[in-house]
Design a protein around this motif. Structure first.
Motif, PDB file in Angstrom:
ATOM      1  N   SER A 115       5.746 -28.166  10.277  1.00  0.00           N
ATOM      2  CA  SER A 115       4.976 -27.883  11.278  1.00  0.00           C
ATOM      3  C   SER A 115       3.899 -26.876  11.082  1.00  0.00           C
ATOM      4  CB  SER A 115       5.674 -27.537  12.604  1.00  0.00           C
ATOM      5  OG  SER A 115       6.538 -26.387  12.373  1.00  0.00           O
ATOM      6  N   ARG A 116       2.977 -26.924  11.883  1.00  0.00           N
ATOM      7  CA  ARG A 116       1.639 -26.033  11.907  1.00  0.00           C
ATOM      8  C   ARG A 116       2.176 -24.401  12.349  1.00  0.00           C
ATOM      9  NH1 ARG A 116      -4.029 -29.113  12.756  1.00  0.00           N
ATOM     10  NH2 ARG A 116      -3.687 -30.440  11.037  1.00  0.00           N
ATOM     11  N   ALA A 117       1.852 -23.531  11.682  1.00  0.00           N
ATOM     12  CA  ALA A 117       2.081 -22.179  12.108  1.00  0.00           C
ATOM     13  C   ALA A 117       0.779 -21.376  11.895  1.00  0.00           C
ATOM     14  CB  ALA A 117       3.152 -21.522  11.444  1.00  0.00           C
ATOM     15  N   THR A 118       0.400 -20.736  13.042  1.00  0.00           N
ATOM     16  CA  THR A 118      -0.764 -19.826  12.969  1.00  0.00           C
ATOM     17  C   THR A 118      -0.623 -18.522  12.965  1.00  0.00           C
ATOM     18  OG1 THR A 118      -1.070 -20.076  14.991  1.00  0.00           O
ATOM     19  CG2 THR A 118      -2.179 -21.560  13.828  1.00  0.00           C
ATOM     20  N   TYR A 119      -0.936 -17.592  11.940  1.00  0.00           N
ATOM     21  CA  TYR A 119      -0.695 -16.238  12.064  1.00  0.00           C
ATOM     22  C   TYR A 119      -1.848 -15.463  11.987  1.00  0.00           C
ATOM     23  CZ  TYR A 119       3.683 -17.796  10.494  1.00  0.00           C
ATOM     24  OH  TYR A 119       5.009 -18.406  10.238  1.00  0.00           O
ATOM     25  N   THR A 120      -1.894 -14.363  12.691  1.00  0.00           N
ATOM     26  CA  THR A 120      -3.042 -13.153  12.733  1.00  0.00           C
ATOM     27  C   THR A 120      -2.771 -12.087  11.997  1.00  0.00           C
ATOM     28  OG1 THR A 120      -3.648 -14.225  14.975  1.00  0.00           O
ATOM     29  CG2 THR A 120      -4.528 -12.333  14.399  1.00  0.00           C
ATOM     30  N   ILE A 121      -3.523 -11.861  11.166  1.00  0.00           N
ATOM     31  CA  ILE A 121      -3.341 -10.579  10.211  1.00  0.00           C
ATOM     32  C   ILE A 121      -4.337  -9.508  10.733  1.00  0.00           C
ATOM     33  CG2 ILE A 121      -3.667  -9.465   7.824  1.00  0.00           C
ATOM     34  CD1 ILE A 121      -2.761 -12.463   6.823  1.00  0.00           C
ATOM     35  N   ASN A 122      -3.759  -8.375  11.392  1.00  0.00           N
ATOM     36  CA  ASN A 122      -4.646  -7.349  11.739  1.00  0.00           C
ATOM     37  C   ASN A 122      -4.379  -6.015  10.705  1.00  0.00           C
ATOM     38  OD1 ASN A 122      -5.185  -8.759  14.142  1.00  0.00           O
ATOM     39  ND2 ASN A 122      -3.166  -7.742  15.189  1.00  0.00           N
ATOM     40  N   LEU A 123      -5.451  -5.731  10.246  1.00  0.00           N
ATOM     41  CA  LEU A 123      -5.959  -4.563   9.301  1.00  0.00           C
ATOM     42  C   LEU A 123      -6.288  -3.187  10.048  1.00  0.00           C
ATOM     43  CD1 LEU A 123      -7.426  -6.261   6.364  1.00  0.00           C
ATOM     44  CD2 LEU A 123      -5.173  -5.803   6.568  1.00  0.00           C
ATOM     45  N   MET A 124      -5.474  -2.185   9.951  1.00  0.00           N
ATOM     46  CA  MET A 124      -5.724  -0.841  10.601  1.00  0.00           C
ATOM     47  C   MET A 124      -5.877   0.180   9.600  1.00  0.00           C
ATOM     48  SD  MET A 124      -2.855  -1.235  13.460  1.00  0.00           S
ATOM     49  CE  MET A 124      -3.267   0.379  14.164  1.00  0.00           C
ATOM     50  N   LEU A 125      -7.054   0.944   9.740  1.00  0.00           N
ATOM     51  CA  LEU A 125      -7.481   2.147   9.006  1.00  0.00           C
ATOM     52  C   LEU A 125      -6.566   3.207   9.402  1.00  0.00           C
ATOM     53  CD1 LEU A 125      -9.244   3.082   6.639  1.00  0.00           C
ATOM     54  CD2 LEU A 125     -10.875   3.573   8.383  1.00  0.00           C
ATOM     55  N   LEU A 126      -5.761   3.785   8.194  1.00  0.00           N
ATOM     56  CA  LEU A 126      -5.033   4.916   8.873  1.00  0.00           C
ATOM     57  C   LEU A 126      -5.928   6.406   8.394  1.00  0.00           C
ATOM     58  CD1 LEU A 126      -2.034   3.846   6.862  1.00  0.00           C
ATOM     59  CD2 LEU A 126      -2.405   3.718   9.401  1.00  0.00           C
ATOM     60  N   GLY A 127      -5.547   7.141   9.209  1.00  0.00           N
ATOM     61  CA  GLY A 127      -6.436   8.487   9.211  1.00  0.00           C
ATOM     62  C   GLY A 127      -5.883   9.061   7.696  1.00  0.00           C
ATOM     63  N   THR A 128      -6.957  10.003   7.163  1.00  0.00           N
ATOM     64  CA  THR A 128      -6.730  10.682   6.088  1.00  0.00           C
ATOM     65  C   THR A 128      -6.110  12.170   6.495  1.00  0.00           C
ATOM     66  OG1 THR A 128      -8.877  11.196   5.720  1.00  0.00           O
ATOM     67  CG2 THR A 128      -8.032   9.463   4.673  1.00  0.00           C
ATOM     68  N   GLU A 129      -5.486  12.693   5.750  1.00  0.00           N
ATOM     69  CA  GLU A 129      -4.741  14.266   5.967  1.00  0.00           C
ATOM     70  C   GLU A 129      -5.316  14.965   4.780  1.00  0.00           C
ATOM     71  OE1 GLU A 129      -0.798  14.310   7.243  1.00  0.00           O
ATOM     72  OE2 GLU A 129      -1.134  12.990   8.459  1.00  0.00           O
ATOM     73  N   PRO A 130      -5.727  16.227   4.840  1.00  0.00           N
ATOM     74  CA  PRO A 130      -5.777  17.165   3.966  1.00  0.00           C
ATOM     75  C   PRO A 130      -4.640  17.153   2.971  1.00  0.00           C
ATOM     76  CG  PRO A 130      -5.965  18.492   5.788  1.00  0.00           C
ATOM     77  CD  PRO A 130      -5.708  16.910   6.076  1.00  0.00           C
ATOM     78  N   ARG A 131      -5.089  17.180   1.692  1.00  0.00           N
ATOM     79  CA  ARG A 131      -3.785  17.492   0.656  1.00  0.00           C
ATOM     80  C   ARG A 131      -3.201  18.888   0.781  1.00  0.00           C
ATOM     81  NH1 ARG A 131      -5.870  15.101  -4.893  1.00  0.00           N
ATOM     82  NH2 ARG A 131      -3.642  15.706  -5.421  1.00  0.00           N
ATOM     83  N   PRO A 132      -1.977  19.070   0.740  1.00  0.00           N
ATOM     84  CA  PRO A 132      -1.462  20.422   0.763  1.00  0.00           C
ATOM     85  C   PRO A 132      -1.594  21.485  -0.489  1.00  0.00           C
ATOM     86  CG  PRO A 132       0.316  18.846   0.462  1.00  0.00           C
ATOM     87  CD  PRO A 132      -0.943  18.167   0.595  1.00  0.00           C
ATOM     88  N   ASP A 133      -2.046  20.786  -1.374  1.00  0.00           N
ATOM     89  CA  ASP A 133      -2.188  21.673  -2.736  1.00  0.00           C
ATOM     90  C   ASP A 133      -3.699  22.437  -2.782  1.00  0.00           C
ATOM     91  OD1 ASP A 133      -3.780  19.395  -3.321  1.00  0.00           O
ATOM     92  OD2 ASP A 133      -2.890  18.906  -5.078  1.00  0.00           O
ATOM     93  N   GLY A 134      -4.569  22.077  -1.725  1.00  0.00           N
ATOM     94  CA  GLY A 134      -5.806  22.761  -1.701  1.00  0.00           C
ATOM     95  C   GLY A 134      -6.830  22.159  -2.693  1.00  0.00           C
ATOM     96  N   LEU A 135      -6.695  21.182  -3.280  1.00  0.00           N
ATOM     97  CA  LEU A 135      -7.507  20.491  -4.185  1.00  0.00           C
ATOM     98  C   LEU A 135      -8.809  19.758  -3.722  1.00  0.00           C
ATOM     99  CD1 LEU A 135      -5.224  19.192  -7.069  1.00  0.00           C
ATOM    100  CD2 LEU A 135      -6.614  21.471  -7.053  1.00  0.00           C
ATOM    101  N   SER A 136      -8.486  19.367  -2.259  1.00  0.00           N
ATOM    102  CA  SER A 136      -9.597  18.596  -1.622  1.00  0.00           C
ATOM    103  C   SER A 136     -10.607  19.608  -1.102  1.00  0.00           C
ATOM    104  CB  SER A 136      -9.007  17.891  -0.664  1.00  0.00           C
ATOM    105  OG  SER A 136      -8.458  18.433   0.275  1.00  0.00           O
ATOM    106  N   GLN A 137     -10.276  20.677  -0.737  1.00  0.00           N
ATOM    107  CA  GLN A 137     -11.330  21.634  -0.673  1.00  0.00           C
ATOM    108  C   GLN A 137     -11.963  22.428  -1.212  1.00  0.00           C
ATOM    109  OE1 GLN A 137      -8.783  24.105   2.220  1.00  0.00           O
ATOM    110  NE2 GLN A 137      -8.494  22.579   3.645  1.00  0.00           N
ATOM    111  N   ALA A 138     -13.181  22.849  -1.214  1.00  0.00           N
ATOM    112  CA  ALA A 138     -13.884  23.755  -2.140  1.00  0.00           C
ATOM    113  C   ALA A 138     -13.871  24.959  -1.845  1.00  0.00           C
ATOM    114  CB  ALA A 138     -15.386  23.172  -2.136  1.00  0.00           C
ATOM    115  N   THR A 139     -13.573  25.764  -2.871  1.00  0.00           N
ATOM    116  CA  THR A 139     -13.386  27.222  -2.606  1.00  0.00           C
ATOM    117  C   THR A 139     -14.672  28.144  -3.107  1.00  0.00           C
ATOM    118  OG1 THR A 139     -12.259  27.451  -4.685  1.00  0.00           O
ATOM    119  CG2 THR A 139     -10.934  27.407  -2.568  1.00  0.00           C
TER     120      THR A 139
END
Length: 63
Positions: A39-63
């Protein structure tokens, strides 16, 4: 020797509950003549963008 072993072993007691009987057939329904196998089955795929969090090691921030 076999006769001694026969007298040394006691007979086992009977079952306290009856054995379970197996049911015939499967859990799938039977197709009728002229019915398509799939039988036919229809599916819907929903893609969601997840938020990014700063890395805890401090490498993502410029000092």
């Amino acid at each position: 020797m076999a006769d001694l072993a026969h007298h040394a072993v006691r007979p086992r007691p009977g079952r306290t509950a009856p054995r379970a009987t197996k049911r015939s057939g499967t859990g799938y329904r039977t197709l009728r003549p002229g019915e398509p196998p799939t039988s036919r089955a229809t599916y819907t795929i929903n893609l969601m963008l997840l938020g990014t969090e700063p890395r805890p090691d401090g490498l993502s921030q410029a000092t």
